[in-house]
Design an enzyme around this catalytic site. Structure first.
Site, PDB file in Angstrom:
ATOM      1  CE  LYS A  40      -3.541   2.459   2.584  1.00 33.47           C
ATOM      2  NZ  LYS A  40      -4.548   2.396   3.648  1.00 33.47           N
TER       3      LYS A  40
ATOM      4  CE  LYS B  53      -6.127   1.844  -0.380  1.00 29.52           C
ATOM      5  NZ  LYS B  53      -6.439   1.928   1.007  1.00 29.52           N
TER       6      LYS B  53
END
Ligand code: PBG
Length: 332
Positions: free
Chosen positions: A202, A256
């Site tokens: 992320k 992400k």
């Protein structure tokens, strides 16, 4: 390796593009409704469906309404829904105790959805930001985000969600050591079949802006998240994080944001052969919607193309705010 194509004119690539039938036969990748996980926002109250202004078409639902939304998603064939709470400001504290309150918004919504549609998988978010006065994913002391103390809190949050009936736990916090701690707690707590979909790679991204509006974290966040989320310039580090999380007991991993990070999805899938999911985040959704509203792009085609590209990159599934719209488009 022999040459992959004969010289022209023996090879004419346009032959394989000459009609819809031929193009259909030639297509390597496809999006199916079973690839989609739908992130939804929760809010207090009853009968509430509140638009999120920076995400056209996206609503915050009260628990009774999210049950209806979940029914519709399940009827469309969407396999999973993912819950994000807009916690009332007075329940945000520096000890973040609301995060593991069995009666918090997320836990009530899990129980209500599982009671109405047990066939729909429910995924949750594990991180302290919706409950934290500082807007950070971990505890903050003197401007420092504490790792190990945060992990203890995340374990409590995980257990409260598993006890409420969550199928998939989604730690989005990026603390070190959380997957192992969560996995141990789930095993010893009798939740052996609860999956962990780790937000393994992320990035500290500007594309989360509209999400922070949706959960009311925009004003709250002090500083940035760069001491725990990844540097967008890094790729090898992502593979080390994915490997680490799988070794600690994650079942699946996530990259992400999505589209700007497709190279990371491809590397995780091709080099490590792990179940790889991507999160097409709020800013990606907002860009497509905003351009479509201005008449600058065809929104429906851009949606379908962007989701197809995740499949081409090797993703096993996609978290996307387009899930119901895409499911309807696939059904037509
Ligand atoms: C926070 C969290 C974020 C998102 C999911 N969980 C934002 C952040 O890290 O600040 C972003 C999702 C999106 O932008 O759609 N734990």
């Amino acid at each position: 390796m022999p040459p992959l194509a004969a010289p022209f004119p023996a090879a004419r690539f346009r032959r394989a593009r000459k009609s819809p039938a031929i193009r259909a036969l030639m297509q390597e990748n496809e999006v199916s409704v079973s690839d989609l996980i739908w992130p939804v926002f929760l809010t207090e109250g009853e009968g509430v469906e509140e638009p999120v202004s920076s995400m056209p078409g996206v609503l915050r639902y009260s628990v009774d309404r999210v049950v209806e939304a979940a029914r519709e998603a399940a009827d469309l064939g969407i396999p999973a829904i993912c819950l994000f709470p807009y916690t009332p400001m007075e329940k945000r504290t520096s000890d973040c105790a609301e995060a593991w309150n069995p009666e918090n918004l997320t836990n009530r919504a899990i129980r209500a959805i599982k009671a109405a549609r047990p066939d729909l998988a429910v995924m949750t978010d594990v991180a302290l930001d919706p409950y934290n006065v500082d807007g950070h994913d971990g505890f903050v002391v003197d401007g420092v985000i504490l790792n190990d103390e945060t992990v203890e809190a995340l374990v409590k949050q995980t257990l409260s969600q598993a006890e409420s009936g969550a199928d998939i736990i989604g730690p989005s916090d990026m603390m070190d050591g959380r997957i192992g701690a969560m996995r141990n707690a789930l095993e010893s707590g009798g939740h052996k079949d609860v999956l962990i979909l780790s937000y393994a790679a992320k990035y500290a991204s500007a594309f989360y802006g509209p999400f922070r509006d949706a959960v009311g974290a925009t004003g709250a966040l002090k500083g940035d998240k760069k001491t725990y989320q990844m540097n967008p310039g890094n790729s090898d580090e992502a593979l080390r994080l994915v490997t680490r999380d799988i070794q600690e007991g994650a079942d699946w991993v996530m990259v992400k944001p999505g589209l700007p990070y497709l190279d990371i999805c491809t590397r995780a899938k091709r080099e490590l052969a792990v179940p790889t999911y991507a999160y097409q985040v709020s800013g990606e959704y907002a860009m497509i919607k905003a351009a479509a509203q201005n008449g600058w792009i065809d929104g429906e085609r851009a949606m379908a193309e962007s989701l197809l590209c995740f499949k081409r990159a090797g993703c096993d599934g996609i978290l996307t705010y387009f899930a119901p719209e895409m499911a309807r488009a696939l059904g037509n």
